[in-house]
Enzyme design. Structure first.
Site, PDB file in Angstrom:
ATOM      1  N   GLY A   7       0.813  -1.225   0.000  1.00 49.45           N
ATOM      2  CA  GLY A   7       0.000   0.000   0.000  1.00 49.45           C
ATOM      3  C   GLY A   7       0.838   1.262   0.000  1.00 49.45           C
ATOM      4  CB  ALA A   9       0.752   3.703  -4.645  1.00 53.37           C
ATOM      5  CB  THR A 125      -6.870   2.770  12.637  1.00 57.82           C
ATOM      6  OG1 THR A 125      -7.706   3.841  13.070  1.00 57.82           O
ATOM      7  CG2 THR A 125      -7.766   1.556  12.432  1.00 57.82           C
ATOM      8  CG  ASP A 126      -7.580   6.512  16.483  1.00 56.82           C
ATOM      9  OD1 ASP A 126      -8.050   6.182  15.378  1.00 56.82           O
ATOM     10  OD2 ASP A 126      -7.510   7.698  16.871  1.00 56.82           O
ATOM     11  CD  GLU A 127     -11.492   5.447  12.274  1.00 65.08           C
ATOM     12  OE1 GLU A 127     -12.550   4.900  11.926  1.00 65.08           O
ATOM     13  OE2 GLU A 127     -10.972   6.394  11.654  1.00 65.08           O
ATOM     14  CE1 TYR A 150      -9.780   1.475   7.742  1.00 63.10           C
ATOM     15  CE2 TYR A 150     -10.542   2.920   9.489  1.00 63.10           C
ATOM     16  CZ  TYR A 150      -9.510   2.382   8.750  1.00 63.10           C
ATOM     17  OH  TYR A 150      -8.206   2.757   8.999  1.00 63.10           O
ATOM     18  CE  LYS A 154      -6.225  -1.066   9.418  1.00 63.03           C
ATOM     19  NZ  LYS A 154      -5.169  -1.286   8.368  1.00 63.03           N
TER      20      LYS A 154
END
Ligand code: NAD
Ligand code: TYD
Length: 344
Positions: A7, A9, A125-127, A150, A154
């Protein structure tokens, strides 16, 4: 160090590749990227001629391709950025999120079992922790409690990484950062979307009343955090990296208006703000904030960027790179925009 970056790019990946090539002359990098709508080789134009860098177009879920890369290259470490990364798209269709973020990560982990590396850094991620109320922070031992498809994809990938560490000894480390901003971010995310809309005389769509809070981290600080985790992090561990910079969404949009008005002499940008019905509904996490003590105490990392000047630098980058912005305004983007922002 021979590195595989997935990933690379995209937004953070391309900034990280540039960071590593600048900071670590001994590094070689292979960038594996599928070039989805969010992947853009223009993000790496300045490094494409560097003999230490090579690009391979492909899907992390393509096991034959991934295996052949590992067979040929003998990577020492993997930094895994590749993902579907936008919450609003995951609400429209969760399928690509499960395909890439979960199944794609599984393929990488399987191949690493066969062709071992010293470190596999999972960019998370913190999510994954879900939402906070008005106070408190999340630490690495907070339970995962994702809200959006999402965030769930993750969290699932992180758990798979932990399972491969415990079951097969794959040397996984997990990096969980807060909301990033900086050059090369795709204009579906809050900050570049507002800049793009302001520059093209569109309305500035703020979800709900704009009171949701995000903890902003400049992408250069993220790159330093990931590099510290890659170089000195302990296998099997999770590291949070937050910006220590909480702001309400409406305050972010207003600062962008003020800075842009100063820079391009446009008037009345704040009158373009529209409070719209929240497309995330109940899945919209109210507030994120991370406890950084672990990464500060064990790896000596802390965020350094000052928010206002870094936001100003980010805006300047977009002003100087209007051709880049125009290049990502594809038919796909316009259709996506139409879909999410129906009401304006
Ligand atoms: P991005 O959407 O800008 O880039 C994602 C990149 O992954 C693109 O280049 C895309 O082409 C590539 N990709 C997607 N699916 C692929 C596949 N199947 N195979 C190979 N390549 C594929 O994302 P970003 O904002 O740079 O985020 C990078 C990572 O950091 C993601 O894992 C994301 O979850 C995480 N993260 C992002 C933020 C943020 O604020 N942007 C914050 C915390 C964590
Ligand atoms: P975003 O940049 O999509 O990041 P994330 O959802 O991963 O935190 O959104 C940041 C915040 O801004 C989030 O609370 C949703 C809000 N937002 C808007 O108000 N308007 C917009 O057009 C977008 C894209 C986001």
């Amino acid at each position: 160090m021979n590195l595989l970056i997935t990933g690379g790019a995209g937004f953070i990946g391309s900034n990280f590749i540039r960071f590593v090539l600048r900071q670590r002359p001994e590094c070689r990098i292979t960038n594996l990227d599928k070039l989805t709508y969010a992947g853009n080789l223009l993000n790496l134009k300045d490094v494409e001629g560097d003999p230490r860098y090579s690009f391979r177009k492909g899907d992390i879920g393509d096991r034959t391709l991934v295996r052949s890369l590992f067979k040929g290259e003998r990577f020492k470490a993997v930094v895994h950025f590749a993902a579907e990364s936008h919450v609003d798209r995951s609400i429209l269709d969760a399928a690509p999120f499960l395909e890439t973020n979960v199944m794609g990560t599984r393929v990488l982990l399987e191949v690493v079992r066969q062709y071992p590396v010293e470190k596999f850094v999972q960019i998370s991620t913190d999510e994954v922790y879900g939402s906070l109320g008005a106070s408190g922070t999340f630490s690495e031992v907070s339970p995962v409690n994702p809200s959006s498809p999402y965030a769930a994809s993750k969290a699932a990938a992180d758990m798979l990484c932990q399972a491969y560490y415990r079951t097969y000894g794959v040397p996984v480390l997990i990096a969980r950062s807060s909301n990033n901003y900086g050059p090369y971010q795709f204009p579906e995310k809050l900050i570049p979307l507002m800049i793009q809309n302001a520059l093209t005389d569109k309305e500035l769509p703020v979800y709900g009343e704009g009171n949701h809070v995000r903890d902003w981290l400049y992408v250069e600080d993220t790159c330093r955090a990931i590099d510290a985790i890659l170089q000195q992090g302990k296998v099997g561990e999770i590291y949070n990296a937050g910006g220590k910079c909480e702001r309400k969404n409406i305050d972010i949009v207003e600062i962008i208006c003020i800075l842009l008005e100063q820079k391009i002499g446009k008037r009345g940008l704040r009158a373009k703000i529209r409070f719209i019905e929240d497309p995330r509904g109940a899945a919209h996490d109210f507030r994120y904030a991370l406890d950084n003590r672990k990464i500060e105490q064990t790896l000596g990392w802390r965020p350094q960027a000052e928010f206002n000047s870094s936001l100003e630098r980010t805006i300047e980058w977009y002003l100087e790179n209007r051709a880049w912005l125009n290049s990502v305004m594809t038919q796909e983007y316009l259709e996506y925009y139409e879909n999410v922002y129906k009401s304006i």
